[in-house]
Design a protein around this motif. Structure first.
Motif, mmCIF file in Angstrom:
data_model
loop_
_atom_site.group_PDB
_atom_site.id
_atom_site.type_symbol
_atom_site.label_atom_id
_atom_site.label_comp_id
_atom_site.label_asym_id
_atom_site.label_seq_id
_atom_site.Cartn_x
_atom_site.Cartn_y
_atom_site.Cartn_z
ATOM 1 N N GLU A 144 0.138 -1.265 0.099
ATOM 2 C CA GLU A 144 0.034 -0.140 0.149
ATOM 3 C C GLU A 144 0.840 0.781 -0.301
ATOM 4 O O GLU A 144 1.271 1.342 0.921
ATOM 5 C CB GLU A 144 -0.717 -0.283 1.222
ATOM 6 C CG GLU A 144 -2.249 -0.447 0.844
ATOM 7 C CD GLU A 144 -3.572 -0.330 2.330
ATOM 8 O OE1 GLU A 144 -2.678 -0.057 2.863
ATOM 9 O OE2 GLU A 144 -4.733 -0.408 1.929
ATOM 10 N N HIS A 145 0.920 2.371 -1.126
ATOM 11 C CA HIS A 145 1.324 3.198 -1.247
ATOM 12 C C HIS A 145 2.491 3.049 -0.950
ATOM 13 O O HIS A 145 3.924 3.890 -0.459
ATOM 14 C CB HIS A 145 1.060 4.373 -0.235
ATOM 15 C CG HIS A 145 -0.550 4.351 0.483
ATOM 16 N ND1 HIS A 145 -1.118 5.045 -1.122
ATOM 17 C CD2 HIS A 145 -1.604 4.579 1.041
ATOM 18 C CE1 HIS A 145 -2.563 4.749 -0.717
ATOM 19 N NE2 HIS A 145 -2.741 4.298 0.667
ATOM 20 N N GLY A 146 3.487 1.760 -1.859
ATOM 21 C CA GLY A 146 5.430 2.069 -1.709
ATOM 22 C C GLY A 146 5.316 1.215 -0.539
ATOM 23 O O GLY A 146 6.531 1.228 0.000
ATOM 24 N N LYS A 147 4.385 0.656 0.015
ATOM 25 C CA LYS A 147 5.590 0.356 1.561
ATOM 26 C C LYS A 147 4.832 -1.354 1.606
ATOM 27 O O LYS A 147 3.404 -1.963 1.254
ATOM 28 C CB LYS A 147 4.714 0.711 2.701
ATOM 29 C CG LYS A 147 5.361 1.870 3.114
ATOM 30 C CD LYS A 147 5.422 2.946 4.015
ATOM 31 C CE LYS A 147 6.815 3.451 4.868
ATOM 32 N NZ LYS A 147 5.961 4.720 4.752
ATOM 33 N N MET A 148 5.062 -1.979 2.541
ATOM 34 C CA MET A 148 4.890 -3.457 2.556
ATOM 35 C C MET A 148 3.872 -3.714 4.062
ATOM 36 O O MET A 148 4.541 -2.949 4.860
ATOM 37 C CB MET A 148 5.992 -4.109 2.735
ATOM 38 C CG MET A 148 5.468 -6.247 2.474
ATOM 39 S SD MET A 148 6.411 -6.928 3.734
ATOM 40 C CE MET A 148 7.904 -6.900 1.822
ATOM 41 N N VAL A 149 2.979 -3.512 4.161
ATOM 42 C CA VAL A 149 1.854 -3.869 5.133
ATOM 43 C C VAL A 149 1.574 -5.210 5.459
ATOM 44 O O VAL A 149 1.407 -5.288 6.796
ATOM 45 C CB VAL A 149 1.042 -2.785 4.791
ATOM 46 C CG1 VAL A 149 0.743 -1.116 4.646
ATOM 47 C CG2 VAL A 149 -0.302 -4.016 3.203
ATOM 48 N N GLU A 150 1.502 -5.788 5.019
ATOM 49 C CA GLU A 150 1.281 -7.617 5.423
ATOM 50 C C GLU A 150 2.189 -8.417 4.492
ATOM 51 O O GLU A 150 3.133 -8.465 3.421
ATOM 52 C CB GLU A 150 -0.443 -8.273 4.933
ATOM 53 C CG GLU A 150 -1.234 -6.957 6.132
ATOM 54 C CD GLU A 150 -2.245 -7.634 5.680
ATOM 55 O OE1 GLU A 150 -2.825 -8.332 5.288
ATOM 56 O OE2 GLU A 150 -3.099 -6.921 6.055
#
Lengths: 179, 752
Positions: free
Chosen positions: B716-722
């Protein structure tokens, strides 16, 4: 612009399908400024904070058919003739529209210079004097009618030339050549 | 530039008035600290009209200043950063505003036009970062309006070359360097041009001599023809020589021009193939192509027609004037006068004619466009019975074309009679003053005839010279644009000493990777992931979450902005690129087939593969059956004019290509996005066979296609969230679980 009186004004939201336009009745609708935001209240009980006005026909009929969107961008409804709103609401609507739409209307061309396919304009507009640069006039000139054009400058700002026939011959020449 | 490096005077004065002057001892230290932490943003709307306002962040406070005549700026807002909850840049129509929320209020701070939109967005993000207690990132924005450093004119799009500041000499020299390998034909060509310029001078001169000889014979009542035969002989020889020279010149120019153009085209393409993907991101394909097509064509005109024409015209002027002035200087000087008028007429006429013709061409192209649209949509036109309106519209466009072309052609009606009269006035001068000279025995009749013969040759260069400026500017610009490409250095470079891992196993490690395409917006941030050899990773997230970017930097189409990617322990930037790409396979979202046979396409990465290997790969990719059904089997032509393949068929050929390539690391970018469920099944099977024992990265919107992934990365938005397996992520009941639920709902709807 003539308004069609045959379209019934529906104000009871529960009675309509989500695919029907909601015509807002100016007599039961108010706009108020709350904490820096605009609140739209209908019938004195339903209200939306962060209501944003949007012109349905910003170019051909900017003074009628003002739609309203809520904070999430969902459609609230549309007003046919905002001049029927109460004094305060009209004032707030005018302010909000002024902030939302910034398309300077050109009043006079001070000078125009064409060099290597790039046009340098010195303008007097409804929003004050401005020097603009237009690259590739052909792609950045939008003909709205036989006499009215919109020109987009190199930075993406648009300028409204309401009647090209009132321009000096040189400016008119530059526009006609690229029409 | 809306983001200022130094404080404008009114703002400095206003700031100084707000706080006690710092003691001298600390000043320098404080200043350095301020310079790092302060933001000064200058807007271009004030009070609803164009004008300056300043948004300043300093000393933990946010100020908005508005100009106040010439004195210290007036403070409109002064807020401690600690009171701000959120900041954002809102875009409206033709303008935008920076707003902040405090605990109980939303405050619109400043407004700006699109000219400062990028900077305003950055400023809002910086304020947001300060509110969150983060550091301001050192980012810059590429301005939309780039000015020439030398003359201040606006630079053309996607180019750093100012057309007004071209160093003509340097460009010409460089262009001539392309002639260096062809010294013999080039010098021959120069010799031929000189010879033909000299020979051109002969016929009028001979004409004069013949007239003189005839007059002399008539006077002396002699019937001797020998002298006349002599001159006719010379005349015939010179004409023959001219034809020969013309033949040689045309052939030499054709060879030289085409040859040099070929060299230039080849070197442009070589450079283009080396350049990184970021070069193509900033430009559209059409503009890059025009470097090879249009610009190179302008150079061709310049080399084959321009330079020889220029040389011969120059020689003609020198030659004719020398002859005329040596025959009779006063008469020659008088005859110059109409030449000057011819030149002036053309100076006036050429730009006007050019403008009108441009208008004609523009209107014609608009007419064609209208025609194209209507004919493409002819079913819609007929279905809604709008033929009459379309006819009227087309007629209108035609009337416009007619008006423009009438005006353009009407201009010729003015030009030719004037030109004709000026040229004729040359003869008026020649016959009246020349006749006077002949009668007074200063000049012979033959000389007068010769003058008449030279006259037109004398005026033509004047007529054409005004064109030279226009034409040379165009060629020089074209040359510059070509050289610009040739001089561009690729952003992604091969390592000077490429490293090869001891064993290629296919382990991939992302170590705090960050990336930005434009230097302003970060599309990937602090991404870390360690992938075991042979593991399958599914990438999940909304469009724009950064999945494709991750793939792009893994393929090293771009270099990472922060952190590092390591393949089997070696940094991607040090890795032997050729070896790496031989072990990398991609099945793109839009399979790309080159013109050629199906066999050529499957074997694109391995041209030496045997036909058996091609067929085995095709079988594994579920294409063998449909290929056999084609009349031409594996020899079927695909691409532009070849057999039309369905999306699923193309995709399976693309998979066969990857299977044959036998990569260690495999990338599947939405391989089943555009096909129906049944075809998806076939493709899925093919993919299953493909991914065995390979490190695989798969992007998919249909989550069902990722069910075999060892681990899923939710972005999400360039980041790993899960991060985790399907079951683990369903357990957490987070973003992934949400996406799965939505898709299940949609599938239910479809089933109904």
């Amino acid at each position: 612009m003539t308004l069609d009186p045959d379209i019934p004004i529906k104000t009871a939201p529960e009675a309509r399908s989500p695919f029907d336009l909601l015509w807002l009745d100016p007599s039961v609708m108010t706009l108020r400024r709350i904490a820096g935001l605009t609140r739209l209240t209908l019938d004195g009980d339903r209200s939306w904070l962060r209501a944003t006005p949007a012109r349905a026909f910003p170019i051909s009929d900017p003074d009628h058919y003002i739609g309203f969107l809520d904070g999430l961008g969902n459609d609230i409804g549309i007003v046919r003739d905002p001049s029927e709103l109460d004094e305060t609401s009209r004032q707030i609507l005018a302010e909000d529209l002024e902030v939302r739409y910034f398309v300077p209307v050109v009043q006079r061309v001070v000078s125009v210079k064409l060099e290597f396919g790039t046009v340098y304009w010195k303008l007097e507009t409804s929003r004050g004097p401005r020097d603009i640069v237009v690259r590739n006039m052909r792609d950045n000139l939008q003909e709205l009618s036989a006499i009215r054009v919109l020109i987009t400058d190199i930075e993406g700002n648009r300028y409204d030339f309401p009647d090209i026939n009132t321009l000096d011959p040189e400016s008119l020449g530059v526009i006609l050549r690229h029409q | 530039m809306p983001l200022l490096q130094s404080t404008p005077d009114p703002v400095a004065a206003a700031l100084a008035a707000r706080k006690p002057a710092p003691s001298k001892a600390h000043e320098s230290g404080i200043d350095a600290e301020h310079a790092r932490r302060s933001i000064i943003f200058e807007t271009d709307i004030s009070g609803g009209v164009f004008g300056k306002e300043w948004l300043v962040v300093e000393n933990g406070h946010l100020y908005v200043f508005i100009p106040n005549g010439g004195g210290p700026a007036e403070t409109r807002h002064a807020l401690p950063i600690s009171e701000i909850r959120a900041a954002r840049a809102e875009m409206h129509i033709g303008n935008g505003s920076i707003e902040v929320d405090t605990a109980d209020l939303t405050i619109p701070l400043v407004r700006f036009t699109y000219a400062s939109a990028a900077e305003a967005t950055l400023v809002a993000r910086w304020i947001q970062a300060l509110v969150a207690g983060d550091d301001i990132r050192d980012e810059t924005v590429e301005p939309r309006k780039r000015l020439c450093a030398r003359c201040g004119r606006v630079l053309p799009e996607g180019s750093d070359i100012c057309r007004a500041c071209i160093d003509a000499r340097a460009v010409m020299l460089r262009l001539f360097r392309y002639l260096a390998p062809h010294k013999v034909p080039a010098s021959l060509s120069v010799v031929v041009i000189i010879v033909s310029a000299v020979l051109e001078l002969v016929p009028p001169w001979i004409g004069g001599r013949i007239v003189d000889a005839v007059v002399k014979s008539v006077r002396s009542a002699s019937t001797d023809m020998s002298q006349i035969y002599y001159y006719v002989g010379i005349f015939a020889a010179s004409r023959l020589g001219m034809s020969g020279a013309m033949y040689a010149q045309r052939r030499l120019n054709a060879y030289l021009g085409a040859r040099v153009l070929m060299d230039i085209r080849v070197s442009i393409f070589e450079r283009l193939s080396v350049l990184s993907c970021s070069y193509y991101d900033k430009r559209n394909t059409a503009s890059v192509m025009s470097r090879i097509t249009n610009d190179a064509d302008h150079l061709w005109d310049f080399l084959t027609d321009g330079i020889p024409w220029f040389m011969s015209t120059l020689l003609a002027i020198i030659g004719t004037s020398t002859v005329l002035f040596s025959m009779n200087a006063p008469l020659a000087a008088l005859l110059l006068a109409p030449g000057v008028f011819v030149f002036l007429l053309n100076r006036w006429f050429q730009p006007r004619a050019k403008r009108r013709w441009q208008q004609v061409w523009h209107r014609i192209s608009k007419m064609y466009a209208a025609l194209g649209t209507t004919l493409t949509g002819i079913r819609v036109v007929k279905a809604f019975a709008q033929e009459e309106r379309e006819r009227e519209r087309f007629r209108e466009r035609n009337v416009n074309v007619f008006r423009a072309s009438y005006e353009a052609n009407a201009l010729w009606a003015t030009y030719w009679p004037i030109l004709g009269f000026i040229m004729a006035s040359g003869y008026l001068i020649l016959w009246s003053y020349g006749g006077y000279l002949v009668i007074h025995r200063v000049m012979t009749v033959g000389a007068l005839t010769a003058f008449g013969g030279y006259l037109m040759r004398f005026y033509t260069p004047f007529q054409e010279f005004s064109r030279v400026i226009d034409w040379s500017t165009r060629s020089l610009t074209a040359a510059e644009r070509v050289f610009e490409v040739l001089d561009t250095e690729p952003e992604v470079r091969g390592a000077p000493e490429p490293v090869t891992p001891t064993v290629w196993r296919g382990a991939v490690e992302f170590d705090k990777v960050g990336f930005s395409y434009d230097g302003a917006t970060r599309v990937l941030d602090d991404f870390s992931l360690s992938v075991r050899p042979g593991e399958m990773i599914g990438l999940v997230g909304h469009s724009g979450a950064g999945k494709t970017t991750l793939i792009n930097i893994l393929c090293r189409f771009y270099d990472v902005s922060d952190g590092a990617i390591r393949i089997d322990g070696v940094d991607l930037r040090d890795l032997d690129m050729e070896g790496f790409r031989h072990r990398l396979g991609i099945v793109p979202q839009e399979p790309f087939l080159f013109p050629g046979t199906i066999r050529d396409n499957i074997a694109y990465a391995n041209p030496g593969a045997s036909v058996e290997a091609v067929m085995e790969a095709a079988k594994a990719a579920n294409c063998h059956e449909f290929v056999l059904k084609f009349p031409d089997g594996y020899d079927t032509q695909v691409g532009e004019r070849g057999q039309r393949l369905s999306g699923g068929e193309r995709q399976r050929i693309s998979i066969a290509r990857a299977i044959l390539h036998d990569p260690l690391i495999l990338i599947l970018d939405e391989a089943t996005a555009s096909v129906d469920t049944q075809t998806e099944q076939l493709i899925q099977e093919a993919i299953q066979r493909l991914i065995a024992n390979r490190t695989t990265f798969a992007i998919a919107h249909r989550l069902s296609t990722l069910r075999n992934a060892d681990r899923l990365v939710v972005m999400e938005h360039g980041k790993m969230v899960e991060l985790g397996s399907h079951d683990e992520l369903m357990e957490i009941d987070g973003v992934y679980a949400g996406l799965v639920k939505i898709q299940t709902e949609v599938n239910k709807l479809r089933a109904v």
